[in-house]
Design a protein around this motif. Structure first.
Motif, PDB file in Angstrom:
ATOM      1  N   ASN A  80       5.853   2.513  -7.636  1.00  0.00           N
ATOM      2  CA  ASN A  80       7.300   2.294  -7.652  1.00  0.00           C
ATOM      3  C   ASN A  80       7.727   1.311  -6.573  1.00  0.00           C
ATOM      4  O   ASN A  80       8.620   0.490  -6.794  1.00  0.00           O
ATOM      5  CB  ASN A  80       8.047   3.620  -7.500  1.00  0.00           C
ATOM      6  N   THR A 117       6.935  -2.152  -7.795  1.00  0.00           N
ATOM      7  CA  THR A 117       7.862  -2.552  -8.850  1.00  0.00           C
ATOM      8  C   THR A 117       9.247  -2.868  -8.301  1.00  0.00           C
ATOM      9  O   THR A 117       9.931  -3.759  -8.807  1.00  0.00           O
ATOM     10  CB  THR A 117       7.946  -1.450  -9.929  1.00  0.00           C
ATOM     11  N   ILE A 140       5.648  -6.317 -10.829  1.00  0.00           N
ATOM     12  CA  ILE A 140       5.924  -5.144 -11.660  1.00  0.00           C
ATOM     13  C   ILE A 140       4.597  -4.440 -11.924  1.00  0.00           C
ATOM     14  O   ILE A 140       3.638  -5.054 -12.397  1.00  0.00           O
ATOM     15  CB  ILE A 140       6.564  -5.526 -13.015  1.00  0.00           C
ATOM     16  N   THR A 141       4.535  -3.156 -11.591  1.00  0.00           N
ATOM     17  CA  THR A 141       3.340  -2.379 -11.911  1.00  0.00           C
ATOM     18  C   THR A 141       3.423  -2.009 -13.385  1.00  0.00           C
ATOM     19  O   THR A 141       4.315  -1.283 -13.798  1.00  0.00           O
ATOM     20  CB  THR A 141       3.265  -1.105 -11.050  1.00  0.00           C
TER      21      THR A 141
END
Length: 180
Positions: free
Chosen positions: A126, A129, A135-136
């Protein structure tokens, strides 16, 4: 489905109540010595109600893990580490967006992660991201190792170790202090 335990309900209720105090401004009023009793009581009732329904989803390990002073201080310290990384990422993306030539080399990189806790893995994913430019996309378990697939706005290195250090280096060390 896992059943909620009493320690899990209690720890979830405490966390909910702290958020209640922060969101309603009652924490400041408590410090000043001017709390509104009806809001404090309502917060207790709502927090217990929320905990009864949600504790089984949130508490999978030791219920009072973060209530350890060392871990709690590490969590507060991580907040500042995250703010620094967030600021650096925002400046980087703003410079890219405002420059006449759009300097991007987007791509997906596979990055190794050395965390053992599901909570730690989730917190790191998180955090990555939330920082602009990354962005994971997926978390995969392969050969007893955890890998993140991360979309990166400017792939500087495709080597998993070097890319991982550039993307998650400081953040992972901070998360590891909390979720050993």
């Amino acid at each position: 489905m896992k059943k909620a335990t009493l320690p899990g309900i209690i720890s979830t209720a405490i966390v909910c109540y702290v958020f209640w105090l922060l969101l309603t401004g009652q924490l400041v009023d408590l410090i000043k010595g001017e709390p509104a009793p009806q809001l404090l009581i309502a917060g207790v009732i709502v927090s217990i109600g929320v905990a009864l329904f949600t504790a089984r989803f949130f508490i999978h390990e030791k219920a009072f893990y973060l209530f350890n002073p060392v871990r709690f201080i590490s969590l507060i310290g991580y907040f500042f580490v995250f703010l620094v990384e967030l600021t650096k990422a925002n400046v980087d993306v703003a410079i890219r967006a405002l420059s006449p030539k759009l300097r991007v080399n987007p791509g997906i990189v596979k990055v190794p992660v050395e965390l053992k806790s599901e909570y730690g893995e989730s917190m790191l994913a998180n955090s990555i991201t939330l920082t602009p430019g990354t962005i994971t996309m997926d978390i995969a378990e392969q050969d007893d190792k955890t890998w993140y697939y991360i979309h990166w706005i400017d792939v500087k290195d495709e080597d998993p170790e070097k890319a991982g250090e550039a993307i998650k280096g400081t953040l992972e060390r901070g998360v590891r202090r909390i979720w050993k």
